[in-house]
Design an enzyme around this catalytic site. Structure first.
Site, PDB file in Angstrom:
ATOM      1  CG  HIS A  25      -0.193   0.074   2.520  1.00 17.74           C
ATOM      2  ND1 HIS A  25       0.320   1.239   3.051  1.00 17.74           N
ATOM      3  CD2 HIS A  25       0.145  -0.901   3.397  1.00 17.74           C
ATOM      4  CE1 HIS A  25       0.919   0.995   4.189  1.00 17.74           C
ATOM      5  NE2 HIS A  25       0.832  -0.311   4.437  1.00 17.74           N
ATOM      6  CD  GLU A  82       1.604  -5.538   8.082  1.00 20.81           C
ATOM      7  OE1 GLU A  82       1.854  -6.743   7.871  1.00 20.81           O
ATOM      8  OE2 GLU A  82       2.348  -4.605   7.722  1.00 20.81           O
TER       9      GLU A  82
END
Length: 270
Positions: free
Chosen positions: A21, A133
């Site tokens: 990201h 994550e």
């Protein structure tokens, strides 16, 4: 046999494009004070104005390399910063057509100050929890409800997520690197069951590092080192995964041709 060039049938390979990201507000705060990652101020962190610039540059690259025409599916971690990055880089662009199509992102989603992003002429998007994550301790890695995401990103498919609320993230303990690596292997094994041959995956530094650390142990040191490097914000790396253990479901490659049409004698000359 010495390590060197390998040769595999194409139908036992997939091309994957791994993306981290863009810069999030938690990245900026964490650079100044690592304890900020534990602050509720950065719950499900969105990307920064600089992060959106990074997304725009990645999109230009995706268009220039014709990657957008090749990717059959975009898999995204169901967190705000990854979804924003994914739709900005691989979506249909700014929605100015007025066409009656469900947008990938509504205007100003996640404090973005960005126009709506169209789903026209873009690959399908699928949210998958396996590529989230490292979980635990850091509120920036805790997701919102699926109901909230659907309102912001209407064209993304969230059907693989079983619970509306986040039941995977816990305040403690935080996932270990070994647990993240194991989840990375599970993700790749699941990915192999997909019919698509070219897939983009938008995820996170910790997860991508854990995933790649699980592979390449049979490679030379230079390749092992390359796989172990942490991703920068909005970095894209293209790789090939190979089914060396006959795990796949595809029996033939679509470009293969069986031959012997019409029938005839074809005994080898030797």
């Amino acid at each position: 046999m010495d390590k060197g060039i390998g040769l595999y049938p194409l139908h036992r390979c997939k091309t994957i494009h791994l993306v981290r990201h863009a810069q999030g507000i938690h990245n900026v705060a964490g650079e100044k004070d690592h304890s900020a990652y534990s602050s509720e101020d950065y719950f499900d962190a969105h990307i920064t104005p600089l992060g959106w610039q990074q997304v725009d540059h990645l999109r230009n690259h995706v268009l220039a390399t014709q990657l957008l025409n090749k990717v059959e599916l975009v898999i995204v971690s169901p967190l705000l910063r990854t979804i924003q990055t994914a739709v900005g880089a691989f979506g249909g662009g700014e929605d100015t057509s007025g066409a009656d199509a469900t947008p990938l992102m509504v205007a100003n989603a996640g404090s973005s100050d960005r126009p709506a992003i169209s789903g026209l002429n873009s690959p399908p998007f699928l949210a998958v929890e396996l590529c989230r994550e490292t979980m635990g301790d850091h509120p920036c890695d805790r997701r919102r409800s699926v109901t909230e995401y659907k309102a912001l990103f209407p064209a993304i498919d969230f059907t693989t997520i079983e619970s509306d609320k986040d039941v995977l993230w816990k305040p403690s303990p935080r996932e270990t690197p070994e647990e993240v690596a194991e989840r990375g292997v599970q993700f790749i094994n699941w990915l192999w069951t997909r019919k698509e041959k070219e897939i983009a995956i938008v995820s996170h530094s910790g997860f991508l590092h854990g995933l790649l650390s699980s592979f390449g142990k049979d490679c030379v040191d230079d390749i092992k080192k390359e796989l172990s490097i942490h991703f920068k914000n909005c970095e894209l790396r293209s790789m090939v995964i190979v089914d060396q253990g006959n795990l796949g479901t595809d029996s033939t490659e679509t470009t293969n041709y069986s031959g012997k049409v019409p029938q005839g004698l074809d005994h080898p000359s030797d």
